[in-house]
Write an enzyme that holds these catalytic residues in place. Structure first.
Site: not given
Ligand code: MV4
Length: 455
Positions: A165, A292
């Site tokens: 994040g 991993r």
């Molecule tokens: C996003 C999203 C909403 N829209 N991308 C958070 C870390 C990274 N792995 C990608 N993440 C996100 N990308 C778009 N276009 C929301 C998140 C996100 C999230 C994703 C997976 C697990 C937890 C999360 C918590 C907040 C936001």
């Protein structure tokens, strides 16, 4: 076949890997830092090597020290576990240069999936759905404005080198795009020495669903179903389960095929995880690939009846995968609760120190992966995971009941843990109905902890 393996890790995952080695008749070398002299993984290993002081930069993250330990003990290969050096392509390359096996993907595959913009482009080329967004890195905020016109708001600004994040900003309008672009870039530059960012349409209220894949050196690829990891706090997973309570059968098939397509395109070998966002309409989008073995791998082991760590070792030794896609038929429902030495009532602050009493749960359908023992002193230097409770039952409702029973019979004295929070979550109507998304826990934390502020 590998004869002797060095485990470049600590804690529960070091124990997990040593156990896999023992069952395969493989000798083990444990490494440890000066604050880990009393760690349980040292007692399980055939040989131990101290690699430096407590701070991980001078021990578990120090490539020359790990390689020196591997040379001295004459191992065939290194298992990196998760975290530390596990996704460092430079480490995988050094292992190759020193003719030491690396139990994981090649440095080339790691590089291809480790760079977010590259991974995204790879997904597009493999026909894997991605969130509509910029083609690659944006050269400046004006380019971002241009693309934003076409995509529409809200948008997500993401750092190419980002993770957990960090280097990520939500922009609901052009004004927020201007400020967020600068903030995301500066944050990424400071944290990762790389300020490159790109933008994507923002997916509202997504779930985090990931697919476990496996590939061998003969070009066989399989997937082992999904894990739903939507119960998170600030990108730290608390609970993972399989199957996802909301995934439709045809979406599961499409997601599994997409994950394999991406892994093939990356010429991936060994265990990997492909992360997707699942929107409330059931559409899924590629997020990133983890090169991993993951913390939550036991969830998949229980529903598929496999041993993923043993499989990693066999495949790294050149053996073909011991299962085909059609032999992998998931059974029942598995749930994992991560038990951390943290105080949920006080912002999840770490709670290291002496564990006066540790009575882990047991009984039917309960697996405990933990490096704890009564009298163990949890050092403040590393992450706060102290145990994983994993249950496997025919149905989700039964799995929840078994997990609650396991949490109830556990005794931890001396440190605060996330166990009280897990009990609240598992008895919550929204969780039991499956109605959660990735921000559900953040939105509901006060309500869940409210009646029990001290845990
Ligand atoms: C996003 C999203 C909403 N829209 N991308 C958070 C870390 C990274 N792995 C990608 N993440 C996100 N990308 C778009 N276009 C929301 C998140 C996100 C999230 C994703 C997976 C697990 C937890 C999360 C918590 C907040 C936001």
């Amino acid at each position: 076949m590998l004869k002797r393996i060095l485990i470049a890790n600590r804690g529960e995952i070091a124990l997990r890997i040593i156990r896999a080695c023992k069952e395969l008749g493989i000798e083990t070398v444990a490494v440890y830092s000066e604050v880990d002299e009393d760690a349980l993984h040292l007692r399980f290993a055939d040989e131990t090597v101290c690699i430096g002081p407590g701070p991980s930069r001078q021990s578990y993250l120090d490539i020359p020290r790990i390689i020196a330990a591997a040379e001295i003990t004459d191992v065939d290969a290194i298992h990196p576990g998760y975290g530390f050096l596990s996704e460092n392509p430079r480490f995988a390359q050094v292992c190759r240069d020193c003719k030491i096996g690396f139990i994981g993907p090649s440095p080339e595959a790691m590089l291809a999936v480790g760079d977010k913009a590259r991974a995204r482009a790879l997904a597009v080329s493999a026909g894997v759905p991605v969130v509509p967004g910029s083609e690659g890195v944006l050269k400046d905020v004006d380019e971002a404005f241009e693309i934003a016109e076409r995509l529409g708001y809200p948008l997500m600004i993401k750092a190419v080198a980002g993770g957990g994040g960090r280097g990520m900003r939500l922009a609901r309008d052009a004004e927020q795009l201007r400020s967020g672009f600068a903030q995301a870039s500066a944050e990424a530059l400071a944290a990762f020495k790389n300020g490159d960012v790109y933008i994507e349409r923002y997916v509202e209220n997504p779930r985090h669903v990931e697919i476990q894949i496996f590939a061998d050196s003969q070009g066989n690829f399989v997937h082992l179903g999904e894990r739903d990891c939507s119960v998170q706090r600030r990108h730290q997973k608390l609970i993972e389960e399989s199957p996802s309570p909301v995934l439709e059968a045809r979406t599961r098939v499409a997601m599994g095929e997409a994950a394999i397509a991406l892994a093939r395109a990356a010429v991936y070998e060994n265990a990997g995880t492909v992360e997707f966002l699942l929107d409330p309409q059931g559409r899924f989008y590629f997020m990133e690939m983890n090169a991993r073995i993951q913390v939550e791998h036991p969830v998949t082991e229980l529903v598929t009846g496999t041993d993923l760590v043993q499989t990693q070792i066999l495949v790294a030794g050149g053996e073909p995968l011991p299962f085909t896609q059609s032999q992998l038929q998931p059974r029942g429902h598995a749930i994992e609760c991560r038990v951390n030495a943290e105080d949920p009532a006080h912002g999840f602050r770490p709670s290291p120190g002496k564990v006066a009493t540790w009575v882990p749960p047991g009984g039917h359908s309960v697996r405990v992966d933990s490096h704890l023992y009564s009298g163990y002193r949890i050092p403040p230097d590393y992450d706060s995971l102290i145990a994983k409770f994993v249950v496997h039952r025919p149905t989700r409702a039964e799995a929840i009941a078994t997990m609650l029973r396991a949490l109830d019979e556990t005794v931890v004295e001396g440190v605060r843990t996330t166990i009280p929070l897990h009990k609240k979550i598992l008895t919550d109507a929204e969780f039991t109905s499956g109605a959660v998304d990735t921000s559900w826990l953040d939105r509901n934390l006060l309500r869940l902890m409210g009646s029990d502020r001290k845990g």
